[in-house]
Design a protein around this motif. Structure first.
Motif, mmCIF file in Angstrom:
data_model
loop_
_atom_site.group_PDB
_atom_site.id
_atom_site.type_symbol
_atom_site.label_atom_id
_atom_site.label_comp_id
_atom_site.label_asym_id
_atom_site.label_seq_id
_atom_site.Cartn_x
_atom_site.Cartn_y
_atom_site.Cartn_z
ATOM 1 N N GLN A 67 0.239 -1.215 -2.111
ATOM 2 C CA GLN A 67 -0.709 -2.143 -2.741
ATOM 3 C C GLN A 67 -0.202 -3.584 -2.681
ATOM 4 O O GLN A 67 -0.992 -4.522 -2.615
ATOM 5 N N ARG A 80 -11.132 -0.141 -7.414
ATOM 6 C CA ARG A 80 -11.966 0.991 -7.823
ATOM 7 C C ARG A 80 -11.154 1.944 -8.684
ATOM 8 O O ARG A 80 -10.024 2.276 -8.347
ATOM 9 N N VAL A 95 -3.966 0.360 -10.509
ATOM 10 C CA VAL A 95 -4.727 1.351 -9.759
ATOM 11 C C VAL A 95 -3.746 2.440 -9.363
ATOM 12 O O VAL A 95 -2.779 2.177 -8.648
ATOM 13 N N LYS A 97 -3.075 6.778 -8.189
ATOM 14 C CA LYS A 97 -3.474 7.571 -7.016
ATOM 15 C C LYS A 97 -4.941 7.992 -7.051
ATOM 16 O O LYS A 97 -5.486 8.425 -6.048
ATOM 17 N N ARG A 100 -8.544 3.096 -5.824
ATOM 18 C CA ARG A 100 -8.175 2.464 -4.567
ATOM 19 C C ARG A 100 -8.479 0.970 -4.591
ATOM 20 O O ARG A 100 -9.297 0.501 -5.368
ATOM 21 N N GLU A 102 -9.697 -2.141 -2.133
ATOM 22 C CA GLU A 102 -10.355 -2.454 -0.865
ATOM 23 C C GLU A 102 -10.333 -3.955 -0.650
ATOM 24 O O GLU A 102 -10.742 -4.707 -1.526
#
Length: 131
Positions: A67, A80, A95, A97, A100, A102
Motif C-alpha cells: 500500500q 474500499r 485498509v 486484507k 482494497r 485503487e
C-alpha cells in the motif's frame, strides 16, 4: 453487488468499518521499515503514515507494505472497505486484507480541507454503567 456508498472524511467515527472514500494523498511519511526473518521468505515490512483527505477534512491513513507504493502525495485513490483503528486515543484509517486501494486517473474535483484533521481529535473510552 450493491453500489458502494461513498463516505466523506468528516463522517468517520471511532470503531466503524466498511467505508468507501475517494481521497487525495496530502503527504506520506515512512515510520517503519524492517525485514522479517520469520519463515522461508524474508518479507520486508513497511508502514507509512499518510495524511489523506477530501473537501470535508483530513485523517491519518496507515499504509502497510504494498500500500505504501500507491500512497504518493498528490495521488487520488479510492479506499474500499476501510476501517477506523484507534491509536493512542486518535483515529487512524486503515485498509486490511478485506479491503482494497485503487488508484484513479480522474482529476480531483475537490480541494483538501487541511484545517479539519480528524486524527488530532482525541477520544476517550468511557464505560457507562447502567443502574
Amino acid at each position: 453487488m450493491r453500489k458502494p456508498v461513498f463516505t466523506k472524511v468528516d463522517q468517520l467515527r471511532p470503531g466503524t468499518t466498511g467505508h468507501t472514500l475517494t481521497v487525495k494523498v496530502v503527504s506520506s511519511e515512512m515510520v517503519l521499515q524492517k525485514g522479517r526473518p520469520d519463515g522461508p521468505q524474508v518479507r520486508p515490512m513497511r508502514i507509512a503514515e499518510c495524511l489523506i483527505g477530501d473537501e470535508t477534512g483530513v485523517i491519518v491513513f496507515t499504509a502497510r507494505n504494498e500500500q505504501v507504493d500507491m500512497m504518493k502525495p498528490g495521488t487520488i485513490v479510492i479506499l474500499r472497505n476501510a476501517k477506523i483503528d484507534m491509536f493512542k486515543g486518535s483515529m487512524r484509517l486503515a485498509v486490511d486484507k478485506w479491503g482494497r486501494i485503487e488508484a484513479t486517473d480522474q482529476p480531483a474535483e475537490f480541494t483538501v480541507k487541511e484545517d479539519n484533521n480528524l486524527s488530532l481529535v482525541e477520544y476517550e473510552l468511557v464505560n457507562v454503567v447502567e443502574e
